[in-house]
Write a protein that holds these residues in place. Structure first.
Motif, PDB file in Angstrom:
ATOM      1  N   SER A  40     -10.867  37.283 -35.456  1.00  9.05           N
ATOM      2  CA  SER A  40     -11.609  38.828 -35.196  1.00  9.05           C
ATOM      3  C   SER A  40     -11.996  39.698 -36.190  1.00  9.05           C
ATOM      4  O   SER A  40     -12.857  40.156 -36.073  1.00  9.05           O
ATOM      5  N   ALA A  41     -11.068  39.791 -37.015  1.00  6.74           N
ATOM      6  CA  ALA A  41     -11.343  40.517 -38.293  1.00  6.74           C
ATOM      7  C   ALA A  41     -12.357  40.221 -38.841  1.00  6.74           C
ATOM      8  O   ALA A  41     -13.341  40.702 -39.531  1.00  6.74           O
ATOM      9  N   VAL A  42     -12.621  38.775 -39.270  1.00 10.07           N
ATOM     10  CA  VAL A  42     -13.711  38.229 -39.796  1.00 10.07           C
ATOM     11  C   VAL A  42     -14.901  38.365 -39.124  1.00 10.07           C
ATOM     12  O   VAL A  42     -16.212  38.739 -39.471  1.00 10.07           O
ATOM     13  N   LEU A  43     -15.067  37.984 -37.848  1.00  7.43           N
ATOM     14  CA  LEU A  43     -16.053  38.095 -36.962  1.00  7.43           C
ATOM     15  C   LEU A  43     -16.480  39.660 -36.783  1.00  7.43           C
ATOM     16  O   LEU A  43     -17.699  39.873 -36.474  1.00  7.43           O
ATOM     17  N   GLY A  44     -15.631  40.452 -36.776  1.00  6.12           N
ATOM     18  CA  GLY A  44     -16.050  41.855 -36.622  1.00  6.12           C
ATOM     19  C   GLY A  44     -16.708  42.569 -37.786  1.00  6.12           C
ATOM     20  O   GLY A  44     -17.646  43.233 -37.755  1.00  6.12           O
ATOM     21  N   LEU A  45     -16.651  41.863 -38.849  1.00  6.67           N
ATOM     22  CA  LEU A  45     -17.116  42.242 -40.166  1.00  6.67           C
ATOM     23  C   LEU A  45     -18.641  42.021 -39.977  1.00  6.67           C
ATOM     24  O   LEU A  45     -19.456  43.050 -40.361  1.00  6.67           O
ATOM     25  N   ILE A  46     -19.052  40.883 -39.513  1.00  6.32           N
ATOM     26  CA  ILE A  46     -20.400  40.460 -39.661  1.00  6.32           C
ATOM     27  C   ILE A  46     -21.425  41.441 -38.737  1.00  6.32           C
ATOM     28  O   ILE A  46     -22.295  42.102 -39.399  1.00  6.32           O
ATOM     29  N   PRO A  47     -20.914  41.761 -37.508  1.00  2.00           N
ATOM     30  CA  PRO A  47     -21.788  42.794 -36.899  1.00  2.00           C
ATOM     31  C   PRO A  47     -21.610  44.047 -37.201  1.00  2.00           C
ATOM     32  O   PRO A  47     -22.603  44.875 -37.011  1.00  2.00           O
ATOM     33  N   ALA A 107     -16.073  41.630 -31.424  1.00  6.31           N
ATOM     34  CA  ALA A 107     -17.035  42.612 -30.786  1.00  6.31           C
ATOM     35  C   ALA A 107     -16.396  44.025 -31.123  1.00  6.31           C
ATOM     36  O   ALA A 107     -17.093  45.020 -31.266  1.00  6.31           O
ATOM     37  N   TYR A 108     -15.336  44.231 -30.372  1.00  8.84           N
ATOM     38  CA  TYR A 108     -14.804  45.692 -30.318  1.00  8.84           C
ATOM     39  C   TYR A 108     -14.628  46.173 -31.776  1.00  8.84           C
ATOM     40  O   TYR A 108     -14.868  47.436 -32.024  1.00  8.84           O
ATOM     41  N   LEU A 109     -14.018  45.499 -32.628  1.00  7.94           N
ATOM     42  CA  LEU A 109     -13.689  45.621 -34.122  1.00  7.94           C
ATOM     43  C   LEU A 109     -14.952  46.161 -34.854  1.00  7.94           C
ATOM     44  O   LEU A 109     -14.971  47.011 -35.849  1.00  7.94           O
ATOM     45  N   SER A 110     -16.164  45.502 -34.298  1.00  7.10           N
ATOM     46  CA  SER A 110     -17.366  45.726 -35.140  1.00  7.10           C
ATOM     47  C   SER A 110     -17.525  47.273 -35.036  1.00  7.10           C
ATOM     48  O   SER A 110     -18.456  47.798 -36.128  1.00  7.10           O
ATOM     49  N   TYR A 111     -17.347  47.912 -34.180  1.00  9.29           N
ATOM     50  CA  TYR A 111     -17.734  49.480 -34.160  1.00  9.29           C
ATOM     51  C   TYR A 111     -16.815  50.120 -35.021  1.00  9.29           C
ATOM     52  O   TYR A 111     -17.094  51.152 -35.639  1.00  9.29           O
ATOM     53  N   GLY A 112     -15.510  49.615 -35.132  1.00  7.77           N
ATOM     54  CA  GLY A 112     -14.565  50.087 -36.119  1.00  7.77           C
ATOM     55  C   GLY A 112     -15.093  49.967 -37.640  1.00  7.77           C
ATOM     56  O   GLY A 112     -14.831  50.726 -38.364  1.00  7.77           O
ATOM     57  N   VAL A 113     -15.503  48.778 -37.900  1.00 12.23           N
ATOM     58  CA  VAL A 113     -16.070  48.577 -39.141  1.00 12.23           C
ATOM     59  C   VAL A 113     -17.298  49.340 -39.352  1.00 12.23           C
ATOM     60  O   VAL A 113     -17.271  49.874 -40.571  1.00 12.23           O
ATOM     61  N   ALA A 114     -18.071  49.609 -38.499  1.00  9.89           N
ATOM     62  CA  ALA A 114     -19.318  50.369 -38.749  1.00  9.89           C
ATOM     63  C   ALA A 114     -18.886  51.763 -39.119  1.00  9.89           C
ATOM     64  O   ALA A 114     -19.409  52.502 -40.007  1.00  9.89           O
TER      65      ALA A 114
END
Length: 228
Positions: A40-47, A107-114
């Motif tokens: 999920s960490a990898v998947l969260g980085l992309i979006p 999907a949830y992590l993506s907002y943390g990445v952004a």
């Protein structure tokens, strides 16, 4: 916690049937949450990159919104039962669970990445561009390494949620902690409260420990920012 129903079944609750059979119990819960956390960490980085950068922001927001709207149980069922019908794939139970948890958690992590990327001061972008880097090289080599510090608490918090969400594996028969605890309860029949308290205590210890780690990372980040 010292009742015989716990002590007599402690090995099974901790590692399942291993080494004479497949691993399960608490050990499998940690494996599933760990694998799902990494993926999920990898998947969260992309979006997350798409949300932070203007390019692809709309598509990333739509994809993330769709995954956040789908209940995890429904996603597990769809991956496990629908993929073999549509594509003739034989999907292993553990692989199904890791994929479902990773997609939703990513999907949830993506907002943390952004948010982590946006927290980096504009001066770092300007410094990279002044050195002759393009926008994406500046993001990769200058902004993203600093942003990862801000993202760390979100990643740990998501891992906490994943530990609890692994209990949904019972719907496809994966023998993680909650599943083997139910099996022990079905055999014993007379100590459901004791078994439930034991399982709750285990989940509580894991989640409180990770919450403490997330808080420590957040404090470290705060000290770093104010000391910079």
């Amino acid at each position: 916690m010292t009742l015989p129903v716990i002590t007599d079944n402690l090995d099974y609750l901790l590692v399942g049937a291993w080494p004479d059979g497949p691993i399960g119990g608490l050990a499998l819960t940690l494996i599933l949450s760990g694998l799902s956390g990494l993926v999920s960490a990898v998947l969260g980085l992309i979006p997350g990159l798409g949300l932070a950068m203007s390019a692809g922001a709309t598509c990333a927001a739509l994809a993330v919104g769709l995954l956040r709207a789908v209940p995890i149980v429904l996603l597990i069922f769809r991956l496990y039962f629908l993929l073999p019908i549509l594509f003739g794939l034989s999907v292993p139970e553990i692989g199904t669970l890791v994929a479902a948890l990773s997609l939703v958690a990513g999907a949830y992590l993506s907002y943390g990445v952004a948010a982590g990327i946006e927290s980096v001061g504009r001066g770092h972008w300007e410094a990279g561009l002044a050195l002759g880097f393009g926008r994406w090289p500046t993001l990769r080599f200058i902004v993203l390494p600093r942003a990862l510090r801000a993202m760390a608490p979100s990643f740990v918090n998501q891992w906490t949620a994943l530990i609890k969400d692994t209990s949904l594996a019972y719907v496809i028969g994966v023998p993680e902690l909650a599943f083997v605890a139910a099996q022990v309860n079905n055999r014993a029949m007379i100590h459901p409260a004791e078994i439930s308290r034991f399982v709750g205590a285990v989940y509580g210890i894991l989640c409180v420990s990770l919450d403490g780690l997330a808080s420590r990372l957040a404090r470290t980040r705060s000290v770093t920012v104010h000391g910079a």
